[in-house]
Write a protein that holds these residues in place. Sequence first.
Motif, mmCIF file in Angstrom:
data_model
loop_
_atom_site.group_PDB
_atom_site.id
_atom_site.type_symbol
_atom_site.label_atom_id
_atom_site.label_comp_id
_atom_site.label_asym_id
_atom_site.label_seq_id
_atom_site.Cartn_x
_atom_site.Cartn_y
_atom_site.Cartn_z
ATOM 1 N N ALA A 86 0.830 -1.206 0.000
ATOM 2 C CA ALA A 86 0.000 0.000 0.000
ATOM 3 C C ALA A 86 0.866 1.257 0.000
ATOM 4 O O ALA A 86 0.560 2.238 -0.696
ATOM 5 N N LEU A 87 1.957 1.241 0.760
ATOM 6 C CA LEU A 87 2.855 2.395 0.801
ATOM 7 C C LEU A 87 3.561 2.587 -0.533
ATOM 8 O O LEU A 87 3.668 3.713 -1.038
ATOM 9 N N ALA A 88 4.033 1.495 -1.122
ATOM 10 C CA ALA A 88 4.692 1.592 -2.426
ATOM 11 C C ALA A 88 3.738 2.169 -3.464
ATOM 12 O O ALA A 88 4.122 3.031 -4.271
ATOM 13 N N GLN A 89 2.487 1.732 -3.446
ATOM 14 C CA GLN A 89 1.510 2.239 -4.404
ATOM 15 C C GLN A 89 1.268 3.728 -4.209
ATOM 16 O O GLN A 89 1.162 4.495 -5.172
ATOM 17 N N GLN A 90 1.231 4.146 -2.949
ATOM 18 C CA GLN A 90 1.020 5.563 -2.650
ATOM 19 C C GLN A 90 2.176 6.417 -3.177
ATOM 20 O O GLN A 90 1.967 7.491 -3.747
ATOM 21 N N LEU A 91 3.407 5.933 -2.999
ATOM 22 C CA LEU A 91 4.578 6.663 -3.485
ATOM 23 C C LEU A 91 4.595 6.722 -5.009
ATOM 24 O O LEU A 91 4.891 7.770 -5.603
ATOM 25 N N ILE A 92 4.264 5.634 -5.653
ATOM 26 C CA ILE A 92 4.247 5.590 -7.114
ATOM 27 C C ILE A 92 3.152 6.503 -7.669
ATOM 28 O O ILE A 92 3.365 7.241 -8.634
ATOM 29 N N ASP A 93 1.991 6.487 -7.034
ATOM 30 C CA ASP A 93 0.866 7.296 -7.515
ATOM 31 C C ASP A 93 1.152 8.798 -7.420
ATOM 32 O O ASP A 93 0.545 9.589 -8.145
ATOM 33 N N ASN A 94 2.068 9.175 -6.528
ATOM 34 C CA ASN A 94 2.275 10.595 -6.264
ATOM 35 C C ASN A 94 3.652 11.116 -6.660
ATOM 36 O O ASN A 94 3.999 12.256 -6.317
#
Length: 404
Positions: A86-94
Amino acid sequence: MSEHPVSRSTFDQVMVPNYVPQSMVPVRGKGSRVWDQEGKEYIDFAGGIAVNALGHCHPVLISALQKQSEELWHLSNIYTNEPALALAQQLIDNTFADKVFFCNSGAEANEAAFKLARKYAFDNFGPEKNEIVSFTQSFHGRTLFTVTVGGQKKYREGFEPVPGGVVHTTYNDLDALKSVMSERTCAVVLEPIQGEGGVLPADADFIKGIRELCDQHDALLVLDEVQSGMGRTGKLYAYMDYGVTPDILTSAKSMGGGFPIGAMLATDKVAKSFGFGTHGSTYGGNPLACAVALEVIKAINTPEVLDNVGKKHARFRKHLDAIQEKYGIFKEVRGKGLLIGAELVEDYHGRGKDFLAAAAQEGTMLLVAGPNVLRFAPSLIIPDEDIDEGMARLERAVAKVTSA
């Protein structure tokens, strides 16, 4: 007998002497205020060196840590886990990134970045393309590789021989950079704001010029945003203010809000060179750390927080300008957002530690960046009244030092 089983004197008995902490021992924090063993209150302008981005004991982070602590503490990277994903996805999305590597600290994130840069060059251009270009006065961590890439001799002296293939040149000098780049250059590494080097922001033309030179030489642009990232400048990452996209970026400090975590972000093109077994970390992607960091980024990456960073910067500057007008101790005040450096005039060179100690006596915690620069890296959500009160205390400390 003291009611406290340990004290500042215990440090000298049991700890390696590489630190010289202040005389008080903090025991409790809430928001931007901290209390020591004797119950004395301090206003925290240090933020754990740009770490406590949401202050001390933020309720959302406490809740995330408590919840995760009852579910899953650790897995090896033979498995993955939900908070890490979930954290990796958040970093990639932003951000610009397509892939993420988790570790425990900024030094480890930079170690991974430098290794990836060399591995990418090896895979795509051959073993001769291995030279990393960095800048004098830079700081990238305390491992042997990262102190070598860092541009401060004092941090690598006594640890030689250090790894080869690293060249240093002058920060904010594009011509100097051009003169050292060649077909051997695999990466250029820089902090958008040099932290330990004195809180020196990069010029916009300088960073844009580096990006162009990297493209010309098939070299990667690596941005160390360990200190400047996660809202510190008023953007999620400082590169977003420059209109330049890196190939690799490192993040830590504020990212965990006080819980140890680091991350290396990269494009798909570059990340492919970290194939199976090329790099690793026992605790990287730890569920506890990732659960906390996920809430940190959600809390910071909002207009409410990011838009206010600039306003709080202006409030600090107003107070620093008033101190300067009265005491004339600053050569320059610089920085971005809530990473501010106030360089002392020559008469007070080498006395940064005196101002730091006097400030602590008056109830304000702050930092130095080298012996001549007072550094401020508080919570991004520090209340205005805490800024005002902390700066009033700092002014009293300045009065003491200058009249001594």
